[in-house]
Scaffold this motif. Structure first.
Motif, short mmCIF file in Angstrom:
data_model
loop_
_atom_site.label_atom_id
_atom_site.label_comp_id
_atom_site.label_asym_id
_atom_site.label_seq_id
_atom_site.Cartn_x
_atom_site.Cartn_y
_atom_site.Cartn_z
N ALA A 40 0.80 -1.23 0.00
CA ALA A 40 0.00 0.00 0.00
C ALA A 40 0.83 1.28 0.00
O ALA A 40 0.27 2.37 -0.11
N VAL A 41 2.14 1.16 0.14
CA VAL A 41 2.99 2.35 0.27
C VAL A 41 3.96 2.45 -0.91
O VAL A 41 4.60 1.46 -1.28
N THR A 42 4.06 3.65 -1.46
CA THR A 42 5.01 3.91 -2.53
C THR A 42 5.95 5.03 -2.10
O THR A 42 5.51 6.06 -1.59
N LEU A 43 7.25 4.80 -2.30
CA LEU A 43 8.27 5.79 -1.97
C LEU A 43 8.92 6.30 -3.25
O LEU A 43 9.20 5.53 -4.17
N ARG A 44 9.21 7.58 -3.27
CA ARG A 44 10.11 8.15 -4.27
C ARG A 44 11.50 8.10 -3.66
O ARG A 44 11.77 8.67 -2.61
N ILE A 45 12.41 7.38 -4.28
CA ILE A 45 13.74 7.15 -3.72
C ILE A 45 14.58 8.42 -3.82
O ILE A 45 14.73 8.99 -4.90
N THR A 46 15.14 8.83 -2.68
CA THR A 46 15.91 10.08 -2.64
C THR A 46 17.36 9.89 -2.21
O THR A 46 18.16 10.83 -2.34
N GLU A 47 17.72 8.71 -1.71
CA GLU A 47 19.09 8.48 -1.24
C GLU A 47 19.41 7.00 -1.32
O GLU A 47 18.59 6.15 -0.93
N VAL A 48 20.59 6.68 -1.83
CA VAL A 48 21.02 5.28 -2.00
C VAL A 48 22.52 5.17 -1.73
O VAL A 48 23.24 6.17 -1.71
N GLU A 49 22.98 3.94 -1.58
CA GLU A 49 24.42 3.66 -1.50
C GLU A 49 24.72 2.44 -2.36
O GLU A 49 23.97 1.45 -2.32
N ALA A 50 25.81 2.49 -3.09
CA ALA A 50 26.24 1.36 -3.93
C ALA A 50 27.19 0.47 -3.14
O ALA A 50 28.10 0.96 -2.45
N TYR A 51 27.00 -0.84 -3.29
CA TYR A 51 27.90 -1.84 -2.72
C TYR A 51 28.29 -2.79 -3.85
O TYR A 51 27.44 -3.38 -4.50
N HIS A 52 29.61 -2.90 -4.05
CA HIS A 52 30.15 -3.47 -5.28
C HIS A 52 30.55 -4.93 -5.16
O HIS A 52 31.54 -5.38 -5.73
N GLY A 53 29.79 -5.69 -4.38
CA GLY A 53 29.98 -7.13 -4.32
C GLY A 53 31.28 -7.56 -3.69
O GLY A 53 31.80 -6.92 -2.78
N ALA A 54 31.82 -8.65 -4.21
CA ALA A 54 32.99 -9.27 -3.61
C ALA A 54 34.23 -8.39 -3.67
O ALA A 54 35.20 -8.62 -2.93
N ALA A 55 34.23 -7.37 -4.53
CA ALA A 55 35.37 -6.47 -4.65
C ALA A 55 35.31 -5.31 -3.66
O ALA A 55 36.22 -4.48 -3.63
N ASP A 56 34.26 -5.25 -2.87
CA ASP A 56 34.02 -4.12 -1.97
C ASP A 56 34.08 -4.59 -0.52
O ASP A 56 33.19 -5.29 -0.05
N GLY A 66 28.94 11.29 -2.01
CA GLY A 66 29.83 11.38 -0.87
C GLY A 66 30.06 10.02 -0.27
O GLY A 66 29.55 9.01 -0.77
N PRO A 67 30.81 9.95 0.81
CA PRO A 67 31.11 8.67 1.45
C PRO A 67 29.85 7.99 1.98
O PRO A 67 28.88 8.65 2.34
N ARG A 68 29.91 6.68 2.05
CA ARG A 68 28.80 5.92 2.61
C ARG A 68 28.73 6.13 4.12
O ARG A 68 29.73 6.45 4.76
N VAL A 69 27.55 5.93 4.65
CA VAL A 69 27.29 6.22 6.07
C VAL A 69 27.73 5.05 6.95
O VAL A 69 27.35 3.91 6.71
N GLY A 70 28.51 5.37 7.97
CA GLY A 70 28.79 4.41 9.03
C GLY A 70 29.74 3.28 8.71
O GLY A 70 29.98 2.43 9.56
N VAL A 71 30.30 3.22 7.49
CA VAL A 71 31.22 2.12 7.18
C VAL A 71 32.62 2.49 7.67
O VAL A 71 33.01 3.65 7.66
N SER A 72 33.35 1.48 8.08
CA SER A 72 34.69 1.73 8.62
C SER A 72 35.79 1.22 7.69
O SER A 72 36.97 1.42 7.95
N ALA A 79 29.61 9.58 9.91
CA ALA A 79 30.79 8.75 9.70
C ALA A 79 30.91 7.72 10.81
O ALA A 79 30.42 7.91 11.92
N SER A 80 31.56 6.63 10.52
CA SER A 80 31.88 5.66 11.56
C SER A 80 32.75 6.34 12.61
O SER A 80 33.65 7.12 12.27
N PRO A 81 32.52 6.07 13.89
CA PRO A 81 33.37 6.68 14.92
C PRO A 81 34.83 6.27 14.82
O PRO A 81 35.70 6.90 15.40
N ARG A 82 35.11 5.23 14.03
CA ARG A 82 36.49 4.78 13.85
C ARG A 82 37.24 5.56 12.77
O ARG A 82 38.42 5.32 12.54
#
Length: 198
Positions: free
Chosen positions: A23-39, A155-161, A183-186
């Motif tokens: 019942a819910v539709t979102l217009r996507i406004t923010e995403v992050e790419a993850y590049h599989g085994a190479a990431d 920009g950088p992805r959120v929370g990754v270290s 950002a990750s606290p690390r």
């Protein structure tokens, strides 16, 4: 949309598209790419595991996981089958089913109903059982953009270290539904640089 391409190509093209789950539709406004085994920041980095198996399925598969033990986060698998590439859906604007989303997130301002991946999952009422569903299944579809979307920021992805400086987060510049960068606290200072893509 052609989801057989790599996540870095698909991610910015998802911005402005609309994801309907029931019942819910979102217009996507923010995403992050993850590049599989190479990431090294990707869930697929260590290879196939029972809990990540849907990452290695066909493009258009929904991969859901639990974050911090409570939030359900959603990714759209892209790239070749078996690559483990996906795009994390970080934020969106509720454009249909607003009353339903408000019930799922009571007391939250409309602009924050799906701001952040856990909130997005809650607004769509996703569970771990939704992992493995495919676009085109009943009550799950990706609809194209309508009109211009304006500039896209990166920009950088959120929370990754690990692999933290890669500018693989994409969002609609100035959109109030986009989540704040954390950002990750690390990480050291200066990790949140932003650039304009178009």
């Amino acid at each position: 949309m052609d989801l057989t391409r790599d996540s870095l190509t698909v991610a910015p093209e998802l911005l402005g598209t609309r994801l309907r789950v029931g019942a819910v539709t979102l217009r996507i406004t923010e995403v992050e790419a993850y590049h599989g085994a190479a990431d090294p920041a990707a869930h697929a980095y260590r290879g196939w595991r029972p809990h990540t198996r849907h990452l290695f399925e066909a493009p258009g598969t929904l991969y859901c996981y639990r974050s911090y033990g409570i939030h359900i986060c959603a990714n759209l698998v892209c790239g070749p089958i078996g690559s483990g590439s996906a795009v994390l859906l970080r934020a969106g604007e509720v454009v249909d089913g607003l009353d339903v989303a408000r019930v799922r997130r009571p007391g939250v301002p409309d602009v924050r109903l799906a701001r952040g991946p856990g909130c997005l999952g809650q607004a769509l009422a996703l569970t771990l059982d939704d992992s493995g569903r495919r676009l085109g299944d009943p009550e799950l579809e990706l609809l194209p953009r309508t009109g211009e979307i304006g500039p896209i920021a990166t920009g950088p992805r959120v929370g990754v270290s690990v692999a933290a400086t890669r500018p693989w987060r994409f969002w609609l510049t100035g959109d109030p539904t986009v989540s704040p960068y954390r950002a990750s606290p690390r990480l050291g200072r200066g990790a949140g640089a932003v650039s304009e893509k178009k």
